[in-house]
Scaffold this motif. Structure first.
Motif, PDB file in Angstrom:
ATOM      1  N   PHE A  25       0.826  -1.203   0.000  1.00 19.89           N
ATOM      2  CA  PHE A  25       0.000   0.000   0.000  1.00 19.89           C
ATOM      3  C   PHE A  25       0.866   1.263   0.000  1.00 19.89           C
ATOM      4  O   PHE A  25       0.496   2.273  -0.590  1.00 19.89           O
ATOM      5  CB  PHE A  25      -0.944   0.012   1.198  1.00 19.89           C
ATOM      6  CG  PHE A  25      -2.045  -0.990   1.084  1.00 19.89           C
ATOM      7  CD1 PHE A  25      -3.167  -0.716   0.313  1.00 19.89           C
ATOM      8  CD2 PHE A  25      -1.959  -2.215   1.718  1.00 19.89           C
ATOM      9  CE1 PHE A  25      -4.187  -1.648   0.178  1.00 19.89           C
ATOM     10  CE2 PHE A  25      -2.972  -3.154   1.595  1.00 19.89           C
ATOM     11  CZ  PHE A  25      -4.083  -2.867   0.823  1.00 19.89           C
ATOM     12  N   ARG A  28       2.020   2.322  -3.579  1.00 23.78           N
ATOM     13  CA  ARG A  28       1.025   2.772  -4.558  1.00 23.78           C
ATOM     14  C   ARG A  28       1.201   4.222  -4.993  1.00 23.78           C
ATOM     15  O   ARG A  28       1.164   4.504  -6.196  1.00 23.78           O
ATOM     16  CB  ARG A  28      -0.386   2.536  -4.030  1.00 23.78           C
ATOM     17  CG  ARG A  28      -0.766   1.081  -4.048  1.00 23.78           C
ATOM     18  CD  ARG A  28      -2.172   0.890  -3.540  1.00 23.78           C
ATOM     19  NE  ARG A  28      -2.497  -0.537  -3.530  1.00 23.78           N
ATOM     20  CZ  ARG A  28      -3.699  -0.994  -3.267  1.00 23.78           C
ATOM     21  NH1 ARG A  28      -4.689  -0.167  -2.994  1.00 23.78           N
ATOM     22  NH2 ARG A  28      -3.923  -2.295  -3.262  1.00 23.78           N
ATOM     23  N   GLY A  31       4.071   4.466  -7.394  1.00 27.57           N
ATOM     24  CA  GLY A  31       3.713   3.893  -8.687  1.00 27.57           C
ATOM     25  C   GLY A  31       2.842   4.832  -9.504  1.00 27.57           C
ATOM     26  O   GLY A  31       3.016   4.959 -10.718  1.00 27.57           O
ATOM     27  N   GLY A  32       1.906   5.503  -8.847  1.00 27.47           N
ATOM     28  CA  GLY A  32       1.055   6.458  -9.539  1.00 27.47           C
ATOM     29  C   GLY A  32       1.850   7.620 -10.107  1.00 27.47           C
ATOM     30  O   GLY A  32       1.615   8.063 -11.242  1.00 27.47           O
ATOM     31  N   THR A  51       1.811  -2.437 -16.338  1.00 23.78           N
ATOM     32  CA  THR A  51       1.460  -2.647 -14.930  1.00 23.78           C
ATOM     33  C   THR A  51       0.727  -3.975 -14.724  1.00 23.78           C
ATOM     34  O   THR A  51       0.924  -4.634 -13.708  1.00 23.78           O
ATOM     35  CB  THR A  51       0.619  -1.482 -14.395  1.00 23.78           C
ATOM     36  OG1 THR A  51      -0.539  -1.302 -15.214  1.00 23.78           O
ATOM     37  CG2 THR A  51       1.425  -0.203 -14.335  1.00 23.78           C
ATOM     38  N   GLN A  86       3.981  -5.372  -6.595  1.00 24.27           N
ATOM     39  CA  GLN A  86       2.526  -5.357  -6.753  1.00 24.27           C
ATOM     40  C   GLN A  86       1.944  -3.995  -6.415  1.00 24.27           C
ATOM     41  O   GLN A  86       1.112  -3.458  -7.143  1.00 24.27           O
ATOM     42  CB  GLN A  86       1.877  -6.413  -5.855  1.00 24.27           C
ATOM     43  CG  GLN A  86       1.944  -7.803  -6.389  1.00 24.27           C
ATOM     44  CD  GLN A  86       1.207  -8.772  -5.478  1.00 24.27           C
ATOM     45  OE1 GLN A  86       1.186  -8.620  -4.258  1.00 24.27           O
ATOM     46  NE2 GLN A  86       0.606  -9.779  -6.081  1.00 24.27           N
ATOM     47  N   GLY A  87       2.349  -3.418  -5.309  1.00 21.46           N
ATOM     48  CA  GLY A  87       1.841  -2.110  -4.902  1.00 21.46           C
ATOM     49  C   GLY A  87       2.228  -1.019  -5.879  1.00 21.46           C
ATOM     50  O   GLY A  87       1.419  -0.157  -6.231  1.00 21.46           O
ATOM     51  N   HIS A  90       0.140  -1.485  -8.990  1.00 22.62           N
ATOM     52  CA  HIS A  90      -1.258  -1.115  -8.768  1.00 22.62           C
ATOM     53  C   HIS A  90      -1.442   0.400  -8.741  1.00 22.62           C
ATOM     54  O   HIS A  90      -2.438   0.921  -9.257  1.00 22.62           O
ATOM     55  CB  HIS A  90      -1.783  -1.728  -7.475  1.00 22.62           C
ATOM     56  CG  HIS A  90      -3.217  -1.390  -7.217  1.00 22.62           C
ATOM     57  ND1 HIS A  90      -4.234  -1.950  -7.931  1.00 22.62           N
ATOM     58  CD2 HIS A  90      -3.788  -0.514  -6.368  1.00 22.62           C
ATOM     59  CE1 HIS A  90      -5.389  -1.452  -7.515  1.00 22.62           C
ATOM     60  NE2 HIS A  90      -5.135  -0.574  -6.561  1.00 22.62           N
ATOM     61  N   GLY A  91      -0.497   1.094  -8.144  1.00 25.71           N
ATOM     62  CA  GLY A  91      -0.578   2.551  -8.119  1.00 25.71           C
ATOM     63  C   GLY A  91      -0.592   3.142  -9.513  1.00 25.71           C
ATOM     64  O   GLY A  91      -1.356   4.061  -9.804  1.00 25.71           O
ATOM     65  N   SER A  94      -4.110   1.842 -11.469  1.00 24.10           N
ATOM     66  CA  SER A  94      -5.390   2.466 -11.115  1.00 24.10           C
ATOM     67  C   SER A  94      -5.451   3.920 -11.585  1.00 24.10           C
ATOM     68  O   SER A  94      -6.461   4.353 -12.146  1.00 24.10           O
ATOM     69  CB  SER A  94      -5.654   2.363  -9.614  1.00 24.10           C
ATOM     70  OG  SER A  94      -4.629   3.007  -8.885  1.00 24.10           O
TER      71      SER A  94
END
Length: 141
Positions: A25, A28, A31-32, A51, A86-87, A90-91, A94
């Protein structure tokens, strides 16, 4: 009654397990930020594919990881690294998905299409797991 030392060991193990989940978490937002910039340069579709492949690869590696008894602390480190990937993925996924869907939507439907991504994520993360769990527990009884 559990001896004090055993209770402390169990508490440390629980906190270490929760930390492995938490690190995903925490990755994320990074990553965004990173994938948001890449999406602006190389395109949203490229980032979504990248991703998804990262997420699938990290998930596959988690499933194939040897146990702690086999590799010791290295297994724990590899699990932590996979959760970080993974985090991070995912960031990026999404944030890019929201923009991508809004961009490909017909002009008069952009607001609805863009919001459906968020609604679908909330629905499947919050509502459906509880419904699936209820079905599974009823079938086991």
């Amino acid at each position: 009654s559990v001896p004090n030392e055993q209770a402390e060991a169990l508490a440390r193990a629980l906190l270490a397990t929760l930390a492995v989940f938490a690190v995903g978490f925490l990755m994320r937002p990074l990553g965004g930020i990173v994938f948001g910039r890449i999406a602006d340069v190389k395109g949203r579709k490229f980032v979504l594919i990248t991703t998804m492949l990262m997420m699938a690869g990290a998930s596959l590696l988690i499933g194939l990881l040897p146990s702690y008894e086999t590799l010791g602390i290295v297994a724990s480190g590899l699990l932590l690294l996979c959760r970080m990937v993974q985090g991070f993925a995912h960031g990026g996924e999404s944030a890019t998905a929201y923009s991508y869907v809004a961009e490909i939507a017909p002009p008069h439907r952009r607001g609805m299409w863009g919001s459906l991504v968020f609604v679908a994520i909330i629905f499947f993360l919050q509502v459906r797991p509880q419904g699936l769990f209820a079905v599974k527990t009823r079938s086991l009884a």
